[in-house]
Design a protein around this motif. Structure first.
Motif, PDB file in Angstrom:
ATOM      1  N   ALA A  31     114.547  66.429  23.691  1.00 47.43           N
ATOM      2  CA  ALA A  31     113.541  65.458  23.973  1.00 47.43           C
ATOM      3  C   ALA A  31     113.830  64.201  23.357  1.00 47.43           C
ATOM      4  O   ALA A  31     114.562  64.012  22.389  1.00 47.43           O
ATOM      5  CB  ALA A  31     112.210  65.855  23.428  1.00 47.43           C
ATOM      6  N   ILE A 154     111.159  64.932  28.069  1.00 43.65           N
ATOM      7  CA  ILE A 154     111.714  66.199  27.830  1.00 43.65           C
ATOM      8  C   ILE A 154     112.867  66.564  28.716  1.00 43.65           C
ATOM      9  O   ILE A 154     112.429  66.467  30.146  1.00 43.65           O
ATOM     10  CB  ILE A 154     110.528  67.554  27.821  1.00 43.65           C
ATOM     11  CG1 ILE A 154     109.252  67.153  26.950  1.00 43.65           C
ATOM     12  CG2 ILE A 154     111.299  68.821  27.150  1.00 43.65           C
ATOM     13  CD1 ILE A 154     108.324  68.236  26.785  1.00 43.65           C
ATOM     14  N   ILE A 169     105.888  63.661  28.212  1.00 47.07           N
ATOM     15  CA  ILE A 169     104.765  64.051  27.564  1.00 47.07           C
ATOM     16  C   ILE A 169     103.813  63.089  27.660  1.00 47.07           C
ATOM     17  O   ILE A 169     104.072  61.896  27.456  1.00 47.07           O
ATOM     18  CB  ILE A 169     104.970  64.134  25.966  1.00 47.07           C
ATOM     19  CG1 ILE A 169     106.013  65.448  25.965  1.00 47.07           C
ATOM     20  CG2 ILE A 169     103.846  64.408  25.058  1.00 47.07           C
ATOM     21  CD1 ILE A 169     106.584  65.623  24.479  1.00 47.07           C
ATOM     22  N   ALA A 205     113.525  74.699  19.116  1.00 46.97           N
ATOM     23  CA  ALA A 205     112.756  73.399  19.454  1.00 46.97           C
ATOM     24  C   ALA A 205     112.254  73.075  20.780  1.00 46.97           C
ATOM     25  O   ALA A 205     110.849  72.799  20.827  1.00 46.97           O
ATOM     26  CB  ALA A 205     113.314  72.135  18.847  1.00 46.97           C
ATOM     27  N   THR A 208     109.617  75.613  21.816  1.00 52.04           N
ATOM     28  CA  THR A 208     108.272  75.280  21.003  1.00 52.04           C
ATOM     29  C   THR A 208     107.544  74.114  21.891  1.00 52.04           C
ATOM     30  O   THR A 208     106.351  74.372  21.816  1.00 52.04           O
ATOM     31  CB  THR A 208     108.460  75.230  19.508  1.00 52.04           C
ATOM     32  OG1 THR A 208     109.091  76.242  19.043  1.00 52.04           O
ATOM     33  CG2 THR A 208     107.149  74.714  18.997  1.00 52.04           C
ATOM     34  N   LEU A 209     108.175  73.274  21.984  1.00 51.33           N
ATOM     35  CA  LEU A 209     107.581  72.116  22.676  1.00 51.33           C
ATOM     36  C   LEU A 209     107.162  72.283  24.062  1.00 51.33           C
ATOM     37  O   LEU A 209     105.992  71.862  24.288  1.00 51.33           O
ATOM     38  CB  LEU A 209     108.722  70.770  22.479  1.00 51.33           C
ATOM     39  CG  LEU A 209     108.082  69.524  23.387  1.00 51.33           C
ATOM     40  CD1 LEU A 209     106.974  68.989  22.460  1.00 51.33           C
ATOM     41  CD2 LEU A 209     109.388  68.322  23.217  1.00 51.33           C
ATOM     42  N   PRO A 213     103.306  71.019  24.850  1.00 49.20           N
ATOM     43  CA  PRO A 213     103.862  69.479  24.961  1.00 49.20           C
ATOM     44  C   PRO A 213     103.134  68.522  24.313  1.00 49.20           C
ATOM     45  O   PRO A 213     102.279  67.660  25.077  1.00 49.20           O
ATOM     46  CB  PRO A 213     104.216  69.476  26.369  1.00 49.20           C
ATOM     47  CG  PRO A 213     103.160  70.223  27.140  1.00 49.20           C
ATOM     48  CD  PRO A 213     102.579  71.465  25.911  1.00 49.20           C
ATOM     49  N   VAL A 217     103.825  68.096  18.235  1.00 45.94           N
ATOM     50  CA  VAL A 217     104.709  68.929  18.020  1.00 45.94           C
ATOM     51  C   VAL A 217     106.054  68.478  18.349  1.00 45.94           C
ATOM     52  O   VAL A 217     106.916  69.269  17.469  1.00 45.94           O
ATOM     53  CB  VAL A 217     104.348  69.971  19.256  1.00 45.94           C
ATOM     54  CG1 VAL A 217     105.426  71.396  19.099  1.00 45.94           C
ATOM     55  CG2 VAL A 217     103.131  70.735  19.076  1.00 45.94           C
ATOM     56  N   LEU A 218     106.166  67.449  18.993  1.00 46.87           N
ATOM     57  CA  LEU A 218     107.573  66.781  18.958  1.00 46.87           C
ATOM     58  C   LEU A 218     107.985  66.555  17.656  1.00 46.87           C
ATOM     59  O   LEU A 218     109.205  66.671  17.400  1.00 46.87           O
ATOM     60  CB  LEU A 218     107.450  65.674  20.137  1.00 46.87           C
ATOM     61  CG  LEU A 218     108.761  64.774  20.001  1.00 46.87           C
ATOM     62  CD1 LEU A 218     109.950  65.570  20.421  1.00 46.87           C
ATOM     63  CD2 LEU A 218     108.306  63.488  20.734  1.00 46.87           C
ATOM     64  N   VAL A 221     108.920  69.689  15.461  1.00 49.09           N
ATOM     65  CA  VAL A 221     110.306  70.097  15.817  1.00 49.09           C
ATOM     66  C   VAL A 221     111.314  69.425  15.507  1.00 49.09           C
ATOM     67  O   VAL A 221     112.450  69.902  15.240  1.00 49.09           O
ATOM     68  CB  VAL A 221     110.038  70.912  17.052  1.00 49.09           C
ATOM     69  CG1 VAL A 221     108.847  72.057  17.416  1.00 49.09           C
ATOM     70  CG2 VAL A 221     109.928  69.890  18.208  1.00 49.09           C
TER      71      VAL A 221
END
Length: 304
Positions: A31, A154, A169, A205, A208-209, A213, A217-218, A221
């Motif tokens: 990302a 992403i 995102i 990572a 998780t994202l 999204p 969170v970006l 991580v």
């Protein structure tokens, strides 16, 4: 004929390298963020009796070995029987080697300008040439496809534009703080033992994202990735911790460069500027997120 292109600078927040013998299938997952500052490319084409290609960085001519990726893309897209003078002027808003995708920006802007002038390749076909030579010469793996898509992206499938898959995102109200601190050659990291750890932490990572999204969170991580891989350490980590004190989201390290980035709300900008002044950091940039694809057009004399 004079052509002008703009390619956004690209910050990689975290990544998972995906190597392949076919450079169009190689690339990276991960990302990142495209910036409103980047690389402006001007290409001049004049017919003549002999074939000459000249490239300059920020107004200064460069040798072929110092711009091998841009020379390679130019030589591939320019017809073998073309004769004349081609001048390629690349102007960078960020220093080279600091993690802002300059080599990809120069290559992509060059090939898009030449494709626009020659009318023999589509946008994606031209972009694939830039990606191919970025991979072959280890300039980067995922910058070109990210720059083609724009926004906060992403990368969910590796590969060149038209082959890899990129999602975006949604976000509102954020600006990007970028603090270039030093060089970290991509080639050195990609050739080192840390790649296995990068793959493990990058996949974690990414999962998780994708499950949540959001920009919050970006950044979380990205910071975890940069510390767990050992890439963010020493003085750079200390500066990141200081920046964190005035922001609501964690800052992180730009992949791959000795540089810091963060997402800011409007009401955090002055606090960030004041902190950087206290830290005696004079060079920094506050940018918008660039949400379009790269631009390319005929450039008229006197146009601003």
């Amino acid at each position: 004929m004079l052509i002008r292109a703009f390619v956004p600078a690209h910050i990689t927040a975290f990544f998972v390298p995906r190597f392949n013998e076919d450079p169009l299938l190689a690339g990276s997952l991960g990302a990142g963020i495209n910036l409103s500052k980047g690389t402006n490319i001007f290409v001049s084409i004049e017919e003549g009796l002999e074939r000459h290609i000249h490239i300059a960085f920020n107004g200064e001519p460069v040798k072929k070995e110092d711009a091998v990726i841009s020379y390679s893309v130019a030589n591939e897209i320019i017809p073998k029987d073309f004769t004349g003078e081609i001048e390629i002027w690349q102007y960078f808003d960020f220093p080279n080697g600091y993690g802002f995708g300059n080599s990809a920006g120069g290559a992509l802007g060059t090939v898009l300008s030449l494709a626009f002038a020659l009318k023999e390749k589509t946008f994606l076909q031209a972009a694939q040439i830039a990606h191919k030579h970025e991979v072959l010469h280890k300039g980067g793996l995922g910058d070109v496809i990210a720059q083609v898509h724009g926004g906060i992206e992403i990368r969910t499938k590796p590969g060149a534009p038209g082959i890899g898959v990129v999602d975006n995102i949604f976000f509102e109200g954020y600006k990007v703080l970028a603090v270039p601190m030093g060089r970290l050659p991509t080639r050195e990291v990609l050739d080192s033992d840390v790649v296995q750890l990068i793959e493990k932490e990058g996949e974690k990572a990414l999962n998780t994202l994708l499950s949540n999204p959001k920009v919050e969170v970006l950044m979380k991580v990205a910071r975890e990735f940069s510390e767990r891989t050992g890439l963010l350490s020493g003085e750079l980590l200390e500066i990141a911790k200081e920046i964190d004190k005035v922001l609501h989201l964690p800052s992180s390290m730009i992949m791959l460069g000795k540089s810091i980035f963060a997402l800011l709300n409007e009401n955090e900008i002055e606090k960030a500027k004041s902190l950087l002044e206290d830290l005696s950091i004079e060079e920094y940039h506050i940018c918008d997120v660039y949400t379009q694809r790269p631009s390319v057009e005929r450039w008229m004399e006197g146009k601003i």
